[in-house]
Design a protein around this motif. Sequence first.
Motif, PDB file in Angstrom:
ATOM      1  N   ASP A   1       0.849  -1.195   0.000  1.00 20.42           N
ATOM      2  CA  ASP A   1       0.000   0.000   0.000  1.00 20.42           C
ATOM      3  C   ASP A   1       0.884   1.243   0.000  1.00 20.42           C
ATOM      4  OD1 ASP A   1      -2.313  -1.643   0.317  1.00 20.42           O
ATOM      5  OD2 ASP A   1      -1.918  -1.749   2.471  1.00 20.42           O
TER       6      ASP A   1
ATOM      7  N   TRP B   1       0.382   4.263  -0.435  1.00 19.46           N
ATOM      8  CA  TRP B   1      -0.168   5.465   0.191  1.00 19.46           C
ATOM      9  C   TRP B   1       0.212   5.577   1.666  1.00 19.46           C
ATOM     10  CZ3 TRP B   1      -3.370   3.589   3.971  1.00 19.46           C
ATOM     11  CH2 TRP B   1      -3.952   2.335   3.753  1.00 19.46           C
ATOM     12  N   ARG B   2       0.681   4.473   2.248  1.00 23.64           N
ATOM     13  CA  ARG B   2       1.127   4.523   3.636  1.00 23.64           C
ATOM     14  C   ARG B   2       2.458   5.264   3.800  1.00 23.64           C
ATOM     15  NH1 ARG B   2      -1.713   0.824   6.931  1.00 23.64           N
ATOM     16  NH2 ARG B   2      -2.945  -0.715   5.773  1.00 23.64           N
TER      17      ARG B   2
ATOM     18  N   GLU C   1      -6.634   4.191   2.645  1.00 26.45           N
ATOM     19  CA  GLU C   1      -6.229   5.360   1.860  1.00 26.45           C
ATOM     20  C   GLU C   1      -7.175   6.539   2.063  1.00 26.45           C
ATOM     21  OE1 GLU C   1      -4.606   6.329  -2.656  1.00 26.45           O
ATOM     22  OE2 GLU C   1      -5.710   4.470  -2.248  1.00 26.45           O
TER      23      GLU C   1
END
Length: 219
Positions: free
Chosen positions: A14, A16-17, A184
Amino acid sequence: MRISLKHWLRLRRDPWRKIFYDAFRQWKRDKMEAKRYNFEGLSEDSVVFDVGGFEGNWAQAINDRYGSAVHVFEPHPAFAQRLVERFENNPKITVHAFALGSEPGQLHLSDEGDASSAVNDTASAVTGEVRAVSEFMQTFESRVIDLIKVNIEGGEYDLLPALVASDSMARFRILQVQFHQYRESDIALRESIRGDLENTHTEAWSYPFVWEEWHLAQP
């Protein structure tokens, strides 16, 4: 807060982390943890909210350092009972065995120590009480709360908008909050709440999804 290998592997899955991981590295480089206990103007006459008390270490540290009256909110039944026992001989620390939220009700908490949350799904869960923050603030005696610390594992996305909607935010001189990044969409939720906070407060410092602090704007 520690970052395990499991969490770093999430970053690969992920991307977006990355906002959180970059901020966390900077937080460590800046040695910011000590700043979470340093506040100008706090005294034995101050009123403090610790929303998400867990074991009570932060509440104890603030009371020890400043002599302030601390109200600790903890909905997890076992944690709340331990807090009651820990502070039973300290009249300046009051334990409230419930959460503050937008509406009264119950929440099912994961039973995972300091990561216990109403957001994370888990097979192991306990039930805690929620009280409407608008009603609580109407009956709370002190008009000014000098400091509120919020660390409630995702519950901030419910609590803070409810405080704004109830016109209660201006009663808090300092807000220290940890936003949590579970998905997100939390990026946009955090930004929306920050936009609302700007109506009453000024950002003092921010490490996204780690910790940030806001001070009541001067008239």
